[in-house]
Design a protein around this motif. Structure first.
Motif, PDB file in Angstrom:
ATOM      1  N   GLN A   1      45.694  38.929  36.087  1.00 49.68           N
ATOM      2  CA  GLN A   1      44.498  39.704  35.755  1.00 49.68           C
ATOM      3  C   GLN A   1      43.728  39.047  34.617  1.00 49.68           C
ATOM      4  O   GLN A   1      42.505  39.008  34.636  1.00 49.68           O
TER       5      GLN A   1
ATOM      6  N   ARG B   1      46.453  34.463  45.421  1.00 48.74           N
ATOM      7  CA  ARG B   1      45.940  33.248  44.773  1.00 48.74           C
ATOM      8  C   ARG B   1      46.793  32.868  43.562  1.00 48.74           C
ATOM      9  O   ARG B   1      46.499  31.900  42.877  1.00 48.74           O
TER      10      ARG B   1
ATOM     11  N   GLU C   1      40.687  47.134  39.718  1.00 46.60           N
ATOM     12  CA  GLU C   1      41.688  47.128  40.783  1.00 46.60           C
ATOM     13  C   GLU C   1      42.177  48.524  41.126  1.00 46.60           C
ATOM     14  O   GLU C   1      42.707  48.754  42.207  1.00 46.60           O
TER      15      GLU C   1
ATOM     16  N   LEU D   1      41.614  36.131  35.868  1.00 49.45           N
ATOM     17  CA  LEU D   1      40.448  36.631  36.589  1.00 49.45           C
ATOM     18  C   LEU D   1      39.422  37.183  35.607  1.00 49.45           C
ATOM     19  O   LEU D   1      38.216  36.946  35.744  1.00 49.45           O
TER      20      LEU D   1
ATOM     21  N   SER E   1      43.142  43.152  44.088  1.00 52.89           N
ATOM     22  CA  SER E   1      44.466  42.929  43.520  1.00 52.89           C
ATOM     23  C   SER E   1      45.328  42.069  44.448  1.00 52.89           C
ATOM     24  O   SER E   1      45.981  41.114  43.996  1.00 52.89           O
TER      25      SER E   1
ATOM     26  N   LEU F   1      37.723  34.267  42.774  1.00 51.55           N
ATOM     27  CA  LEU F   1      38.907  34.209  43.631  1.00 51.55           C
ATOM     28  C   LEU F   1      38.773  33.145  44.722  1.00 51.55           C
ATOM     29  O   LEU F   1      39.741  32.829  45.412  1.00 51.55           O
TER      30      LEU F   1
ATOM     31  N   ARG G   1      44.029  38.496  44.572  1.00 52.00           N
ATOM     32  CA  ARG G   1      44.336  37.848  43.291  1.00 52.00           C
ATOM     33  C   ARG G   1      45.801  37.434  43.266  1.00 52.00           C
ATOM     34  O   ARG G   1      46.142  36.308  42.869  1.00 52.00           O
TER      35      ARG G   1
END
Length: 135
Positions: free
Chosen positions: A25, A21, A43, A28, A15, A60, A18
């Protein structure tokens, strides 16, 4: 009082990476071929199987070990070194060969081809001379 290290929460690490970045969600989930709800469950999980973890790590843009051994500093270094804002047409981070070696190989190949061309021309001249002698 226990001094054993607390196990790392892989889902929380996913999480955080992510979020660093700037990825939702849903993005991803699309990248690894699952649903946003599955990402939410992952997560929230303390552990993630290796196959899923490697797919998530790839999406990621970090190695799976970075997720397992998460530290803010390591993630910032990896993201900083692999971030491509599109301003350059050359990606220096993915070069798997030495460009100078490739240049030298190209020069050597050109030299060989030039020598073959010279040899072919010499053979043509010899053939023409032989034909002229017959006349």
């Amino acid at each position: 009082m226990s001094t054993a290290p607390k196990p790392r929460h892989i889902g929380r690490n996913i999480s955080r990476i992510r979020e660093l970045r700037d990825m939702k969600q849903e993005a991803l989930a699309i990248a690894i071929g699952t649903t946003q709800q599955s990402i939410s469950i992952i997560e929230g999980s303390e552990s993630v199987d290796d196959e899923k973890l490697s797919r998530i790590a790839e999406a990621l843009g970090v190695p799976a070990d970075v997720i397992r051994n998460f530290s803010e500093e390591a993630v910032f270094n990896i993201i900083g070194n692999s971030y491509d804002n599109g301003s350059s047409s050359i990606n220096h981070n993915n070069c798997t060969f030495n460009p100078l070696d490739k240049l030298l190989e190209a020069f050597e190949e050109n030299k060989k081809l030039y020598q073959q061309l010279i040899q072919a021309e010499k053979e043509k001249v010899a053939l023409l001379e032989k034909m002229l002698d017959k006349i």
